[in-house]
Design a protein around this motif. Structure first.
Motif, short mmCIF file in Angstrom:
data_model
loop_
_atom_site.label_atom_id
_atom_site.label_comp_id
_atom_site.label_asym_id
_atom_site.label_seq_id
_atom_site.Cartn_x
_atom_site.Cartn_y
_atom_site.Cartn_z
N GLU A 205 14.50 31.47 -54.00
CA GLU A 205 14.25 32.67 -53.87
C GLU A 205 13.79 32.91 -52.41
OE1 GLU A 205 13.35 30.96 -56.74
OE2 GLU A 205 14.86 31.76 -57.95
N THR A 206 13.62 31.85 -51.86
CA THR A 206 12.91 31.90 -50.40
C THR A 206 13.82 32.43 -49.40
OG1 THR A 206 11.63 30.08 -50.79
CG2 THR A 206 11.83 30.46 -48.47
N PRO A 207 13.61 33.74 -48.89
CA PRO A 207 14.73 34.38 -48.22
C PRO A 207 15.00 33.72 -46.66
CG PRO A 207 12.87 35.70 -48.24
CD PRO A 207 12.61 34.56 -48.97
N ILE A 208 15.86 33.78 -46.29
CA ILE A 208 16.29 33.25 -44.86
C ILE A 208 16.91 34.44 -44.02
CG2 ILE A 208 16.42 30.72 -45.18
CD1 ILE A 208 19.51 31.01 -45.33
N ARG A 209 17.03 34.37 -42.79
CA ARG A 209 17.52 35.43 -42.10
C ARG A 209 18.89 34.61 -41.37
NH1 ARG A 209 16.50 40.90 -42.24
NH2 ARG A 209 14.41 41.02 -42.95
N LEU A 210 19.90 35.35 -41.54
CA LEU A 210 21.12 35.31 -40.60
C LEU A 210 21.07 36.25 -39.46
CD1 LEU A 210 24.03 34.94 -43.09
CD2 LEU A 210 22.43 33.05 -42.38
N GLN A 211 21.35 35.80 -38.24
CA GLN A 211 21.39 36.66 -37.06
C GLN A 211 22.67 36.19 -36.38
OE1 GLN A 211 18.48 36.18 -34.11
NE2 GLN A 211 18.96 38.01 -32.98
N LEU A 212 23.50 37.42 -36.06
CA LEU A 212 24.60 37.38 -35.38
C LEU A 212 24.10 37.22 -33.79
CD1 LEU A 212 27.71 37.23 -35.90
CD2 LEU A 212 27.68 39.72 -35.54
N SER A 213 24.53 36.26 -33.20
CA SER A 213 24.10 36.02 -31.66
C SER A 213 24.88 35.18 -30.73
CB SER A 213 22.59 35.18 -32.15
OG SER A 213 21.72 35.22 -30.64
#
Length: 150
Positions: free
Chosen positions: A34-42
């Motif tokens: 349940e711990t969210p992470i973030r994807l970033q297009l970079s």
């Protein structure tokens, strides 16, 4: 960084599965599914990558923008870009990260193809073998002793 922040180091050669999922090393996984992470297009060195942040590390980016000496309009532009180029994600209980197909293809990753997970301290990135090799060449070839400790 908070005491729960992870340090991502080393790199791993994996394979993207047919559903654009990739295994994440145990030591890099969030505490729970349940711990969210973030994807970033970079980009790294102008090469396309997907960066993966914990929520706290991603929020720190916004704090840094807010504390900067930039004009309010420039701050809003940067924050808007960060939001536009990021997506929430999670790592399954089996340790798999699902990467959006369109983002995978945008950085050159293919279903059933190789993917490199490369630790960059507060985040890790997903990229092709070719991109990883090029980033390594660029960074090892830096002038002025930038990486003289290597």
């Amino acid at each position: 960084m908070s005491s729960k922040s992870k340090v991502h180091e080393s790199h791993f050669d994996y394979k993207m599965d047919p559903k654009f999922r990739v295994s994440v090393p145990v030591e890099w996984r969030p505490e729970t599914e349940e711990t969210p992470i973030r994807l970033q297009l970079s980009k790294e060195h102008d090469l396309p990558v997907i960066k993966v942040y914990g929520e706290a590390e991603f929020d720190l980016k916004f704090e840094q923008v807010e504390q900067s000496n930039l004009t309010p309009a420039k701050k809003q532009q940067i924050v808007g870009h960060l939001r536009m180029m990021s997506k929430k994600a999670s790592v399954s209980s089996q340790g798999k990260l699902t990467v959006p197909k369109d983002w995978s293809e945008r950085v050159g990753l293919k279903a059933d193809g190789p993917v490199i997970l490369a630790g960059r301290g507060p985040f890790y990135m997903l990229c092709t073998q070719e991109t990883f090799e090029r980033i390594t060449e660029i960074e090892l070839g830096m002038d002025d002793g930038d990486l003289g400790v290597l």
